[in-house]
Design a protein around this motif. Structure first.
Motif, PDB file in Angstrom:
ATOM      1  N   UNK A 306       0.798  -1.214   0.000  1.00  0.00           N
ATOM      2  CA  UNK A 306       0.000   0.000   0.000  1.00  0.00           C
ATOM      3  C   UNK A 306       0.831   1.265   0.000  1.00  0.00           C
ATOM      4  N   UNK A 307       2.033   1.186  -0.572  1.00  0.00           N
ATOM      5  CA  UNK A 307       2.905   2.343  -0.635  1.00  0.00           C
ATOM      6  C   UNK A 307       3.837   2.479   0.546  1.00  0.00           C
ATOM      7  N   UNK A 308       3.762   1.534   1.500  1.00  0.00           N
ATOM      8  CA  UNK A 308       4.563   1.650   2.722  1.00  0.00           C
ATOM      9  C   UNK A 308       5.973   1.112   2.570  1.00  0.00           C
ATOM     10  N   UNK A 309       6.261   0.369   1.487  1.00  0.00           N
ATOM     11  CA  UNK A 309       7.588  -0.237   1.335  1.00  0.00           C
ATOM     12  C   UNK A 309       7.940  -0.313  -0.137  1.00  0.00           C
ATOM     13  N   UNK A 310       9.199  -0.019  -0.438  1.00  0.00           N
ATOM     14  CA  UNK A 310       9.713  -0.147  -1.794  1.00  0.00           C
ATOM     15  C   UNK A 310      10.735  -1.275  -1.824  1.00  0.00           C
ATOM     16  N   UNK A 311      10.557  -2.207  -2.723  1.00  0.00           N
ATOM     17  CA  UNK A 311      11.452  -3.365  -2.798  1.00  0.00           C
ATOM     18  C   UNK A 311      12.877  -2.880  -3.075  1.00  0.00           C
ATOM     19  N   UNK A 312      13.820  -3.177  -2.178  1.00  0.00           N
ATOM     20  CA  UNK A 312      15.202  -2.745  -2.384  1.00  0.00           C
ATOM     21  C   UNK A 312      15.972  -3.726  -3.269  1.00  0.00           C
ATOM     22  N   UNK A 313      17.163  -3.324  -3.679  1.00  0.00           N
ATOM     23  CA  UNK A 313      17.974  -4.171  -4.549  1.00  0.00           C
ATOM     24  C   UNK A 313      18.302  -5.506  -3.899  1.00  0.00           C
ATOM     25  N   UNK A 314      18.450  -5.525  -2.573  1.00  0.00           N
ATOM     26  CA  UNK A 314      18.804  -6.762  -1.876  1.00  0.00           C
ATOM     27  C   UNK A 314      17.700  -7.806  -1.956  1.00  0.00           C
ATOM     28  N   UNK A 315      16.474  -7.378  -2.202  1.00  0.00           N
ATOM     29  CA  UNK A 315      15.337  -8.300  -2.232  1.00  0.00           C
ATOM     30  C   UNK A 315      14.699  -8.419  -3.615  1.00  0.00           C
ATOM     31  N   UNK A 316      14.965  -7.459  -4.485  1.00  0.00           N
ATOM     32  CA  UNK A 316      14.315  -7.427  -5.782  1.00  0.00           C
ATOM     33  C   UNK A 316      14.994  -8.275  -6.835  1.00  0.00           C
ATOM     34  N   UNK A 317      14.169  -8.853  -7.734  1.00  0.00           N
ATOM     35  CA  UNK A 317      14.656  -9.672  -8.855  1.00  0.00           C
ATOM     36  C   UNK A 317      15.551 -10.815  -8.369  1.00  0.00           C
ATOM     37  N   UNK A 318      15.095 -11.486  -7.322  1.00  0.00           N
ATOM     38  CA  UNK A 318      15.840 -12.603  -6.746  1.00  0.00           C
ATOM     39  C   UNK A 318      15.078 -13.911  -6.957  1.00  0.00           C
ATOM     40  N   UNK A 319      15.826 -14.954  -7.245  1.00  0.00           N
ATOM     41  CA  UNK A 319      15.248 -16.290  -7.369  1.00  0.00           C
ATOM     42  C   UNK A 319      15.241 -16.946  -5.993  1.00  0.00           C
TER      43      UNK A 319
END
Length: 408
Positions: A306-319
């Motif tokens: 709901x806009x409270x969190x933006x996926x950071x590089x450490x968690x984004x596009x990870x298998x």
């Protein structure tokens, strides 16, 4: 020979620069996802530095006291009491108790004060017990939280797509239920549920706030009202003003879970011929329809919760390899309890992620299965066709499949 004018040469050069820039952006946009880091080593996954992760772990392990607001009814004094096998943040053998009954129309009704029956109280007069009128009773095993930052970072559309594909994969037998549940830190917003046996939470902040109140009795900025004791007020025993989470531990809990590595496999066992054969059989007989072997998280920069969190590089596009679809299913082991999913989910439970399975000795939502084979055979309902396939395997094949499970 045709000669370019300076003007045409400038246009061509500009176009080539734009083309090169566009190709660079496109190449970056389709970079293959990276494997998420795994380990039972207490290391950060890169979301925060190690010192911050260690400090958050200490907060996760901190034992709360009555002076800080513990209770008056509660189950544990710290998060780590229920999440500690083999390291802080994992699951455990600890269970909670839930109860309720059916109304005359057949709808589930919570026990007085809520379906959660707390096992402890700061005064004997407040001790909760299951009344005889509450004929629906079940245990719920504590779940692993390691790697849950990646689970939070899964796009809800990914989960919905998995659900939509399952009927075709199973001849119409399997159809996971995708539910939307409130995001506590973003009032008015819902998101695809993914945490808890009933998918009752959609974000790690919501999950942490829920657990802090309901498992430890600590009110916080998101859940600011004390629980009752079987519907009776505990105000006379509550001497700490609300919210009791003055240091915003909820944020530290969520950050600790977000920064934790996913559970690792037993590399030596996974490399054996038996395990590799079992892994193939796992997919061949259809276990992977619900226990999904590979999911990719949302790209870095994706705004969630709901806009409270933006996926950071450490968690984004990870298998990740959670061996779960994070959907609700009726596989014949449901407990009859309803939480955020409506009456139709009473006998459905979330597909338990199998990563870290080798650390668990009590299986299914209530811990009632003690062997891998027993847990498999207890599956029914939507999973009946898969279990028929399992029963058709030779003894050696079954043993190989279980060896694979023990490598997770």
């Amino acid at each position: 020979m045709y000669q370019f004018s300076n003007h045409r040469l400038h246009i061509l050069t500009t176009c080539l620069v734009i083309l090169a820039f566009t190709l660079a952006i496109s190449a970056n946009a389709i970079d293959p996802p990276a494997e998420a880091p795994t380990g039972f080593d207490g290391g950060t996954n890169g979301l925060v530095d190690q010192a911050t992760h260690d400090a958050d772990r200490l907060t996760f392990e901190e034992r709360d006291t009555v002076e800080k607001g513990l209770g008056p009814v509660y189950n544990a004094q710290s998060c780590a009491e229920c999440h500690q096998t083999p390291v802080t943040g994992s699951g455990s053998q600890v269970s909670e108790l839930r109860a309720g009954h059916k109304s005359s129309s057949g709808a589930f009704v919570d026990a007085p004060g809520g379906s959660l029956i707390n096992d402890r109280a700061i005064d004997a007069s407040l001790q909760e017990r299951v009344p005889g009128t509450e004929t629906i009773r079940t245990f719920r095993m504590s779940l692993n939280t390691l790697g849950d930052g990646y689970v939070e970072a899964i796009d809800s559309n990914t989960l919905a797509a998995i659900a939509n594909a399952q009927p075709n994969q199973s001849g119409g037998r399997i159809a996971g239920t995708f539910i939307q549940v409130p995001v506590l830190e973003a009032p008015g917003n819902n998101r695809g549920g993914r945490f808890g046996w009933k998918n009752q939470n959609s974000s790690l902040v919501s999950f942490a706030a829920d657990a802090y109140l309901n498992e430890q009795g600590i009110t916080n900025s998101l859940l600011n009202n004390e629980n009752t004791s079987m519907g009776n007020s505990v105000a006379a025993f509550d001497h700490v003003s609300e919210p009791e989470d003055e240091e915003d531990d909820v944020t530290a809990f969520a950050r600790f879970m977000r920064a934790s590595k996913a559970p690792p496999r037993d590399a030596a066992l996974a490399a054996t011929a038996a395990s590799q054969s079992g892994e193939q059989l796992f997919s061949q007989i259809g276990c992977n329809i619900c226990h999904v072997t590979r999911i990719v998280t949302a790209p870095a920069g994706t705004v969630i919760n709901g806009g409270a969190f933006t996926v950071p590089a450490a968690l984004g596009n990870k298998v990740i390899h959670p061996y779960s679809d994070f959907l609700l299913h009726n596989v014949g082991t449901g407990d009859g309890i309803v939480q955020n999913g409506g009456q139709g989910t009473a006998n459905k439970v979330r597909t338990p992620p199998l990563w870290g399975l080798r650390t668990r000795d009590r299986l299914l939502h209530d811990g009632s299965a003690l062997t891998r084979n027993d847990a498999i055979l207890r599956h029914g309902g939507e999973a009946s066709g898969v279990i028929n396939n399992y029963n058709g395997l030779s003894l050696t094949q079954k043993n190989n499949l279980i060896t694979f499970l023990n490598s997770l």
